[in-house]
Design an enzyme around this catalytic site. Structure first.
Site, short mmCIF file in Angstrom:
data_model
loop_
_atom_site.label_atom_id
_atom_site.label_comp_id
_atom_site.label_asym_id
_atom_site.label_seq_id
_atom_site.Cartn_x
_atom_site.Cartn_y
_atom_site.Cartn_z
N GLU A 28 -75.27 -51.89 41.31
CA GLU A 28 -74.52 -53.11 41.55
C GLU A 28 -75.46 -54.04 42.32
O GLU A 28 -76.01 -53.65 43.35
CB GLU A 28 -73.27 -52.80 42.39
CG GLU A 28 -72.45 -54.05 42.57
CD GLU A 28 -71.16 -53.82 43.35
OE1 GLU A 28 -70.83 -52.67 43.68
OE2 GLU A 28 -70.50 -54.84 43.63
N ARG A 252 -75.43 -36.71 45.91
CA ARG A 252 -76.23 -37.85 46.32
C ARG A 252 -77.25 -37.41 47.35
O ARG A 252 -77.07 -36.39 48.04
CB ARG A 252 -75.36 -38.99 46.84
CG ARG A 252 -74.58 -38.70 48.09
CD ARG A 252 -73.53 -39.76 48.35
NE ARG A 252 -74.10 -41.06 48.67
CZ ARG A 252 -73.89 -42.17 47.96
NH1 ARG A 252 -73.10 -42.15 46.92
NH2 ARG A 252 -74.43 -43.31 48.33
N LYS A 262 -75.65 -49.49 51.25
CA LYS A 262 -76.08 -50.88 51.20
C LYS A 262 -75.33 -51.73 52.21
O LYS A 262 -75.90 -52.61 52.84
CB LYS A 262 -75.86 -51.43 49.79
CG LYS A 262 -77.00 -51.14 48.85
CD LYS A 262 -76.75 -51.75 47.49
CE LYS A 262 -75.87 -50.85 46.67
NZ LYS A 262 -75.72 -51.26 45.27
#
Ligand code: ATP
Ligand code: MG
Length: 541
Positions: A28, A252, A262
């Site tokens: 994104e 992850r 982020k």
């Protein structure tokens, strides 16, 4: 072979997807990529390479408010720098029209409806996993009414948040994501690509699988938190009768002493805790690049960490180890003195200067040699001298001997101090017959130290970095604390060091080893008259 490769190889034997392997990396564009994304990039692109397949870059741009072209550009730069090239560049927004048509199709089949409830009423209706939820009072609208309302949502007739489109799946699944999930919301916002063309935007769950499907993705790899979304991913592909990629989840990457979100990294930038997204202390790919990590060291790290099915925390030392391994092979050696003290060789002729032959990289003969000027007055590292030393101190002491790298063996004859008692000069004698390379020069000393000639040097700003956080898990929001409470106040120390005179911005190499100290690279703040170096990692852990 990791478990994802096992799945792929089984699919290939069964001739699934006409034996194609097609992955994608779907960021994104709402921030800069971090080392966790690097892990996902390496995985997706390497699988495509290994199986002769393709990997797309797809920007998951369904959240217009948070997204920006600045991020799109930085993401492309980072992937390229890591050494990968995408088969095609796509945007979820490229598919907005198709996604919209599919939504009308689902409405037409009685599989989607417009809900006028507020956000709060919707989540209340969903209830709790242990009990079925309550159906929306708008759930049984006619297909015609739903179509009309949905078209008017698109046409911009309704304000933000006043209505949503929901999939008509059921309200009793123990998986809350399956209880009539939201497909579209109304949002009158400017999109960085589609401008004001749309005022309804698809939700992640409605967009992601279909984007994968349109691109012919075969294996849609994502992190574990999406496991619970998988039934929905599958439901939309089945309901629309379209190509159905297989979603596969892996753990992850988490790194000790690091935050990896982020949103939180953005907070560090906005609050000016760091110099920017590419601050060398940041775990962003741009930060690691500026810090002096090689692309290869990051790829090796990602490979070494491997693919896990359970979440864990990787020691940040492993990343630094990978950096050292690669830098040792590629970094040019140079001498730099970061905490200088003057060394005067009293028996060396005052007006003499010799060029000493230095090896640029003992690991790479092709890197060649260079000349380093040597003279009577030198700078050496303060820590390489002790007036009174114990048996374990092998470097220079009064009466003791060391070799000056690429030059002579010297012995210390005494020191000069200032009023405060600090040593201002170290005096020494050299032995001309011990010059490096001469046959008589194989006399043994316990230590070799580095130096720069005082008359042939330049100063530079040297930035030494420490971990940005003081605890291994800064993100572990314990006792109401936030990661901002664990910021290390000493994560940046600036030194003024002495460098070899020949180093300059124009001809500089990308990576250096300051002998006996660590790996360094030139920072983007450097100018021809003011060199700035970043410390990447020390020579040893
Ligand atoms: P963040 O929470 O840091 O914002 P994200 O998952 O929201 O990360 P995206 O841009 O949506 O960021 O992620 C793009 C891809 O990178 C996704 O497939 C995601 O699963 C993967 N990814 C993100 N963070 C990690 C991580 N720490 N380890 C491995 N893969 C990751
Ligand atoms: Mg995300």
């Amino acid at each position: 072979m990791n478990f994802i490769e096992e799945i792929i190889e089984k699919d290939l034997t069964e001739k699934k997807n006409d034996c194609r392997v097609h992955t994608r990396f779907p960021p994104e564009p709402n921030g800069y990529l971090h080392i966790g994304h690097a892990k996902s990039i390496c995985l997706n692109f390497s699988l495509a390479e290994k199986y002769n397949g393709k990997c797309n870059l797809r920007f998951d741009d369904t959240n217009p408010v948070k997204e920006d072209v600045e991020y799109v550009d930085s993401i492309k730069e980072d992937i390229t720098w890591l050494g990968f090239s995408w088969a095609a560049e796509y945007y979820a927004s490229d598919y907005f029209e198709q996604l919209y048509q599919w939504a009308e199709q689902l409405i037409g089949e009685g599989l989607a409806y417009v809900d006028d409830q507020t956000q709060e009423e919707i989540s209340q209706g969903r209830g709790v996993p242990t009990k079925p939820g309550i159906e929306s009072p708008y759930r049984n609208r006619s297909i015609e009414e739903n179509l009309d309302l949905f078209r008017r949502m698109r046409a911009g007739e309704f304000p933000d948040g006043s209505r949503v489109l929901r999939a008509k799946i059921g309200m009793s699944s123990p998986n809350m994501h399956m209880r009539d999930p939201i497909m579209y919301r109304i949002l009158h916002a400017d999109h960085h690509r589609t401008g004001n063309r749309w005022c309804i935007y698809p939700m992640y769950d409605y967009a992601h699988g279909q984007c994968d499907s349109i691109e012919g993705i075969t294996h849609s790899i994502c992190t574990l938190e999406f496991e619970i979304h998988r039934p929905l991913y599958d439901w939309f592909c089945e309901a629309l009768h379209i190509h159905h990629p297989q979603q596969i989840e892996f753990a992850r990457l988490n790194l000790s002493y690091t935050i990896m979100s982020k949103r939180k990294l953005m907070q560090l930038v906005k609050e000016k805790q760091v110099m920017g997204w590419d601050d060398p202390r940041m775990p962003t790919i741009s930060g690691l690049r500026r810090r002096g990590f090689t692309p290869k060291s990051i790829r090796t790290f990602a490979e070494t960490v491997g693919i896990a099915k359970r979440d864990n925390i990787i020691d940040v030392n492993l990343l630094e180890f990978c950096a050292r391994e690669d830098l040792n092979k590629v970094a040019l050696r140079t001498m730099a003195v970061l905490d200088p003290v003057k060394l005067i060789i009293d028996n060396y002729p005052t007006d003499q200067m010799e060029q000493m032959q230095a090896t640029n990289n003992p690991e790479d003969p092709e890197a060649g040699t260079r000349q380093v000027p040597f003279s009577r007055e030198l700078w050496i590292e303060r820590a390489d001298f002790r007036e009174v030393a114990d048996k374990k101190f092998y470097r220079l002491t009064v009466g003791g001997e060391v070799r000056l790298k690429y030059a002579y063996i010297i012995t210390c004859t005494g020191v000069v101090k200032n009023e405060a008692g600090e040593i201002t000069e170290i005096h020494a004698q050299y032995f001309p017959e011990t010059r490096s390379g001469l046959s008589e020069s194989n006399r043994k000393v316990k230590a070799t130290i580095h130096w720069v000639s005082a008359a042939h040097t330049q100063t530079a700003e040297i930035r030494l970095f420490d971990r940005l956080f003081t605890v291994p898990e800064p993100d572990n929001d314990e006792e109401g604390k936030s990661f901002l409470d664990y910021i290390n106040p000493d994560s940046l120390i600036v030194k003024n060091g002495y460098l070899e005179e020949s180093l300059n911005l124009k001809t500089a190499a990308p990576y250096y080893q300051f002998e006996r100290i660590g790996y360094f690279c030139i920072d983007k703040d450097a100018t021809e008259t003011h060199l700035v170096f970043n410390k990447t990692v020390s020579l040893k852990q």
